[in-house]
Design an enzyme around this catalytic site. Structure first.
Site, PDB file in Angstrom:
ATOM      1  N   HIS A   1       0.850  -1.209   0.000  1.00  0.00           N
ATOM      2  CA  HIS A   1       0.000   0.000   0.000  1.00  0.00           C
ATOM      3  C   HIS A   1       0.880   1.251   0.000  1.00  0.00           C
ATOM      4  O   HIS A   1       0.893   2.048   0.946  1.00  0.00           O
ATOM      5  CB  HIS A   1      -0.906  -0.027   1.228  1.00  0.00           C
TER       6      HIS A   1
ATOM      7  N   GLU B   1      -0.389   1.134  -5.669  1.00  0.00           N
ATOM      8  CA  GLU B   1      -0.339  -0.080  -4.863  1.00  0.00           C
ATOM      9  C   GLU B   1      -0.278  -1.340  -5.731  1.00  0.00           C
ATOM     10  O   GLU B   1      -1.305  -1.815  -6.216  1.00  0.00           O
ATOM     11  CB  GLU B   1      -1.570  -0.143  -3.962  1.00  0.00           C
TER      12      GLU B   1
END
Length: 293
Positions: free
Chosen positions: A162, A268
């Site tokens: 992330h 991501e």
């Protein structure tokens, strides 16, 4: 090159000035500083971490590079139903395993996570995770290894890094995604959120609330803004999620600093459309390489 360990984190340093700081909590990278390519610049922070982020292990870190496993978003797989959003990897204390490499090219360390009572209370599957972080002068590599040690059962999971890239959100562009299919998770209805769209923009921006998951992610992704940029290289990650909450969603987050959404874009790499299936004894490795351009 220096590998500085303390009770809660590991810091790697490169002689040309680059550094990376990794919390044992969640194996979360909370700082990556690297000089520009002109050889005269001082190392600059390349990741965004909210000034309100919890760094004490009380909750997942708002920023840096959190590790998502074995589910992305709310759990959908029967094996994951007891788990919180984004799984458990980002909320557990990882173990320092070893220095993998230390030479003129760079320095690399491995962290590991194995089943423990706090995990097995919620998740019955056997697994072995290792995370190899490698620092070079202008580059950061993150290799996420998932192994299935079971002799009989398959392991099905999702995985994602992330990555919060420090960038001016109003000016950043991401490419090449033209022609890629994606789902738009900002849509109001469940049906619309699950309907594939085709990207028609040469370069994608995040000036509006953005939460898009692209299928068949390109192996190289360019993130550019006036005066700066990063290149991402992806190996074995099949999806790319772009996220910026803007004020619409960011203002509702207790650990988001004031107007923090103006200072980052999340790019991501993941495997989050469907599930990766590992047979007994198999291992999967997803790699992200971030380079200053």
């Amino acid at each position: 090159m220096p590998v500085d360990q303390s009770s809660d984190r590991v810091v790697l340093k490169h002689p040309k000035g680059a550094s990376v700081e990794i919390l044992l909590y969640g194996a979360t990278i909370v700082s990556w500083k690297a000089p520009g390519k002109d050889n005269y610049s001082t190392p600059a922070e390349r990741l965004f971490v909210s000034s309100k982020a919890a760094l004490d292990g009380s909750k997942a870190v708002r920023g840096g590079i959190p590790v998502v496993f074995p589910c992305f978003g709310p759990p959908e797989h029967p094996d994951h139903f007891k788990l919180p959003q984004h799984g458990f990897a980002r909320n557990e204390i990882w173990s320092f395993d070893s220095v993998v490499m230390d030479n003129d090219a760079g320095v690399s360390i491995r962290l590991t996570l194995l089943p423990k009572p706090s995990i097995t209370a919620l998740y019955a599957k056997d697994f072995q995770l290792s995370y190899v972080v490698t620092l070079a002068e202008h580059q950061l590599s993150t290799d996420f290894h998932v192994s299935n040690p079971s002799a009989a059962e398959a392991l099905e999971f999702q995985a994602l890094l992330h990555t919060y890239i420090r960038a001016p959100a109003k000016d950043v562009s991401i490419s090449p995604l033209l022609g890629k299919h994606y789902v738009d998770k900002t849509e109001k209805s469940l049906e619309a959120r699950n309907t594939l769209k085709e990207e028609r923009r040469e370069s994608v921006d995040v000036r509006a609330f953005t939460d898009s998951v692209y299928e068949k992610a390109p192996s190289t992704v360019n993130v550019a803004w006036p005066g700066g940029g990063l290149e991402l290289k992806l190996v074995h990650f099949t999806t790319l999620t772009l996220w910026n909450p803007q004020a619409e969603a960011g203002s509702k987050m207790g650990d988001m600093e004031e107007n923090g959404w103006e200072r980052f874009v999340c790019v991501e790499p993941g495997y989050v459309r469907g599930f990766k299936k590992l047979g007994p004894g198999e291992t999967w490795v997803g790699q992200q390489v971030l380079s200053v351009v």
